[in-house]
Design an enzyme around this catalytic site. Structure first.
Site, PDB file in Angstrom:
ATOM      1  N   LYS A 170      16.661 132.289  37.789  1.00  0.00           N
ATOM      2  CA  LYS A 170      16.408 131.096  38.814  1.00  0.00           C
ATOM      3  C   LYS A 170      14.887 130.470  38.299  1.00  0.00           C
ATOM      4  CE  LYS A 170      14.038 129.816  41.873  1.00  0.00           C
ATOM      5  NZ  LYS A 170      13.187 128.499  41.868  1.00  0.00           N
ATOM      6  N   CYS A 277      -1.067 132.510  31.984  1.00  0.00           N
ATOM      7  CA  CYS A 277      -1.613 133.442  32.911  1.00  0.00           C
ATOM      8  C   CYS A 277      -2.791 134.357  32.415  1.00  0.00           C
ATOM      9  CB  CYS A 277      -0.406 134.424  33.646  1.00  0.00           C
ATOM     10  SG  CYS A 277       0.468 134.910  32.061  1.00  0.00           S
ATOM     11  N   GLU A 374      -7.960 132.489  40.592  1.00  0.00           N
ATOM     12  CA  GLU A 374      -7.076 131.906  39.351  1.00  0.00           C
ATOM     13  C   GLU A 374      -7.268 130.311  39.635  1.00  0.00           C
ATOM     14  OE1 GLU A 374      -2.739 132.412  39.347  1.00  0.00           O
ATOM     15  OE2 GLU A 374      -3.111 132.833  37.168  1.00  0.00           O
TER      16      GLU A 374
END
Ligand code: NAD
Length: 501
Positions: A170, A277, A374
């Site tokens: 997905k 990331c 973040e």
């Protein structure tokens, strides 16, 4: 409000993909229903039966045909990745397409050995033998983010297929076309069509995948969504790997090579528009080198060539991928500047699409959002520190622990500091690249995730580890079977004292 128009219904059921550098519509895909997701998993399960029964070597040969397609059609892939994701062609090639060619080659070569049965020598039960063998889990559901729309889902899929599983991916609704392109290449390689499938959709399609009877889930995305995924998997007792957010610190020691460090940090903060990331998201620079380092970083940042990656010119940096992420970047910068940080480069949108200038901010403090939350965009916040001890303490003062970096000329010290940092991976004198080293484990500590992908153990995790214990010496009866007796008790006591003397 008037009645819902036909176009509105169509829009609700479909997801439009755009080039983030220009806003140009590239295509649209269906937002698939839970029933469709379930059917995909059922088809993958059926196809997996014969695939999982093949010898690992044979699976490797067949997955090799997919790898060949990736290599042959690299320019077409890079073009689409650049158009849909906003990254430069150079990054589409090195960070996505070549990375997959290499990862597939590595595991194709190694999988038969990694997944071979392993004997376990028994230290006490010498009359028996033990071994483990690795059995495919069944269907692996892969839920992917938009920042590496090819290398993340396809890398996980290659490993899962080699381990003998069926796969349903997905992809993110921000970048669905590249996942469908991967499926096109897979089909062109002549592999069983139902074994690897892509279902497109928004968040609920990801949730539906977890609910569709998968046997393992690999989720890569934000920590917030990761917690929901962990809860959903927990409820169904589905094992999962969670690859979540990061806030990678870079510690720059007084003895670091300032030139090399500045180059590394600029690349580490701005590659893929900072949407990595493990991007350098906070720099702790020793006071002895801080000023010189900041000057060099600002100068290098000023030389970066930015533009629309789908044009022919050579660029260093392109556009961010998702409009909401640009807003987050703007929020982080504004709150840092409001709190007293100093803007040294960038700080603005550029052009029509989602291009955002590479941004350097100095005089940051640990309590600022820009140092704690973040960013996931092209922003490098820098803070001056007294010494390395302070830097390590600040680096560890975070809920996240995916990657970290240490810069020093002293190799021993580099490793000593690296071992004290709470992160899944710490690199000394370099940044980012271990995702491209498939033999090394990838994953986070703290809220950056659970489990590891890549590496031998990452491949084994995609199998059930099954243990067989068998008899080597056939005795009439074993000592510990019924009936018990006082004599046996006394003998065992003596034996224990002798064994554990
Ligand atoms: P996200 O969490 O918003 O979405 C990730 C995927 O989860 C998407 O496909 C989304 O549709 C799906 N999803 C949303 N809700 C869901 C639900 N309830 N159940 C199941 N699936 C659901 O993340 P994103 O914005 O696409 O990606 C950015 C984040 O990913 C950043 O935090 C980044 O640090 C992280 N990331 C981590 C790694 C790693 O290796 N650790 C790698 C890349 C990105």
């Amino acid at each position: 409000m008037g009645a819902l128009q036909r176009e509105d219904i169509e829009r609700k059921d479909r997801i439009v993909s755009r080039n983030p550098a220009t806003g140009e519509v590239l295509g649209d895909v269906p937002d698939q229903s839970a029933a469709e997701v379930k059917q995909a998993v059922a088809r993958a399960r059926e196809a997996q039966r014969s695939w999982g029964a093949l010898p690992v070597k044979e699976r490797c040969t067949r997955v090799g045909r997919f790898r060949d397609q990736v290599v042959r059609r690299a320019p077409e892939l890079c073009e689409l990745i650049a158009r849909e994701g906003g990254k430069t062609r150079a990054e589409a090639l090195s960070m996505e397409v070549m990375l997959i060619a290499d990862l597939a080659t590595y595991f194709i070569k190694r999988a038969p050995k990694i997944l071979a049965p392993e004997t376990i020598p028994l230290h006490l039960l010498k009359n028996r033998g033990s071994y483990v063998h690795y059995v495919p889990r069944g269907v692996v559901g892969i839920i992917a983010p938009w920042n590496f729309p090819f290398s993340i889902p396809v890398g996980e899929a290659v490993m899962a297929l080699l381990a003998g599983n069926g796969v349903v991916v997905k992809p993110s609704d921000v970048t669905p076309l590249i996942a469908l392109k991967a499926k096109e290449l897979y089909d062109a390689a002549g592999l069983p069509p139902d074994l690897f499938q892509v279902v497109t959709g928004r968040g609920p399609a990801g949730a539906a995948l977890i609910d569709a009877g998968i046997d393992y889930c690999i989720f890569t995305g934000s920590t917030t969504t990761g917690k929901k995924v962990a809860a959903a998997c927990g409820e169904r007792l589905i094992p999962c790997t969670l690859e979540l957010g990061g806030k990678a610190p870079a510690i720059v020691c007084a003895d670091a090579d300032v030139d090399r460090t500045a180059r590394a940090l600029v690349w580490g903060a701005f590659a893929n528009q900072g949407q990595v990331c493990v991007s350098v998201e906070r720099v702790y620079a020793h006071q002895a080198v801080h000023d010189e380092l900041v000057e060099k970083i600002v100068a290098l940042t000023g030389k970066l060539r930015q533009g629309d990656p789908s044009q022919a010119e050579t660029l260093d940096t392109g556009a961010m991928t998702w409009d909401r992420q640009v807003e987050i970047v703007e929020e982080r910068i504004k709150s840092a500047l409001d709190a007293g940080a100093r803007l040294r480069a960038g700080g603005q949108r550029r052009g029509q699409g989602l291009q955002f200038q590479p941004t350097v901010i100095s005089e940051c403090r640990q309590d600022m959002d820009v140092m704690r939350k973040e960013i996931f965009g092209p922003v490098m916040p820098i803070m001056k520190v007294r010494d390395e001890e302070e830097a390590v303490a600040l680096a560890n003062d975070s809920q996240l622990g995916l990657a970290a970096y240490v810069f020093t000329d002293d190799k021993q010290k580099g490793r000593r500091l690296a071992e004290r940092i709470e992160a899944g991976t710490v690199m000394v004198n370099d940044v980012l690249i271990t995702y491209g080293a498939p033999e090394t484990p990838w994953g986070g500590v703290k809220q950056s995730g659970i489990g590891r992908t890549h590496s031998d153990s990452g491949l084994k995790d995609l199998c059930q580890t099954r243990h067989v214990n068998y008899d080597r010496l056939a005795l009439k009866r074993e000592l510990w079977w019924y009936p018990y007796s006082d004599k046996l008790y006394q003998q065992t006591l003596k034996l224990m004292k002798w064994i554990f003397r």
